[in-house]
Design an enzyme around this catalytic site. Sequence first.
Site, PDB file in Angstrom:
ATOM      1  N   GLY A 160      -9.060   8.192  -3.558  1.00  0.00           N
ATOM      2  CA  GLY A 160      -9.807   9.441  -3.522  1.00  0.00           C
ATOM      3  C   GLY A 160     -11.074   9.263  -2.699  1.00  0.00           C
ATOM      4  CD  GLU A 215      -8.249   6.494   3.491  1.00  0.00           C
ATOM      5  OE1 GLU A 215      -7.275   7.101   3.986  1.00  0.00           O
ATOM      6  OE2 GLU A 215      -8.471   6.454   2.269  1.00  0.00           O
ATOM      7  CG  HIS A 234      -1.978   0.998   1.231  1.00  0.00           C
ATOM      8  ND1 HIS A 234      -3.114   0.874   2.006  1.00  0.00           N
ATOM      9  CD2 HIS A 234      -2.107   2.177   0.577  1.00  0.00           C
ATOM     10  CE1 HIS A 234      -3.892   1.932   1.816  1.00  0.00           C
ATOM     11  NE2 HIS A 234      -3.291   2.737   0.962  1.00  0.00           N
TER      12      HIS A 234
END
Length: 267
Positions: free
Chosen positions: A165, A195, A24
Amino acid sequence: MAFRQALAAEDLDALRSVPKGDLHCHGILAGNRRDWEAWLGGPVPLPQLPMDGLSGMHRYLGEVWRPLARTRAGMEFGLRAAFRQARADGVTVLEMSYDTVIFEFYPEGVDAAVAILQAIHRAEAPEIDFRPELGLNRAGDLAQMKAYFEKAEATGYFRAVDLYGPENLRDIREFAPFYRRAKALDWKRKAHAGEFGTAESVRLAVEVLELDAVQHGIGAADSPEVMRWLRERGVQLNVCPSSNVALGRVPGLREHPIRRLCDAGCG
């Protein structure tokens, strides 16, 4: 066991000596601030923590980091710094994303950009098993990303795709064509979900994009059903606890839901 012992002892040098994967990694954002300061000859301001979610992070990046990488030289230095940091941290497998905007620095073509990326890898960390991925931004122009995706595909260099995003910015179904093509190319399919979004946003992303892995995915911890669903499908969660705390998603590491995710078998 060596990693756990080093973690318990808070021994950073021992942690770095353990071979590991970084699955990541966001390109030029992965370098060490001290490397940037040495290159620039001056200080780089730190953000105030916790930041106000992704909007706070983007304000900081816009004010501090993006100006540093608005030139080809800055962008290339940032990538060199990212490889140096990965090597210093004992990373042996690196999955790092390159946003499609990187190609705007290379009017001579995507092949020229790839040649530079390959040269940076060879020069800075040739021993790392590097698996480049193409990054798609939810805020980006779909037609432009499609054009760059097709050109990137033709190089044969990329091995994965990631989407990032704000999750509420666009209907995730708009990105399904990219992921269908990535599947046909046998690329690893990742996307940022959960997230700041919900457990259902994680499930939707996995279903629509046929994901192999979710970046973050911590929203899934609020639903035992979704966690079970992810476990049964073998979907990997690449969780970044320090990032979740820094952005104010969770108040601290002790409150982070990674324990619930691990106990539920979400790898």
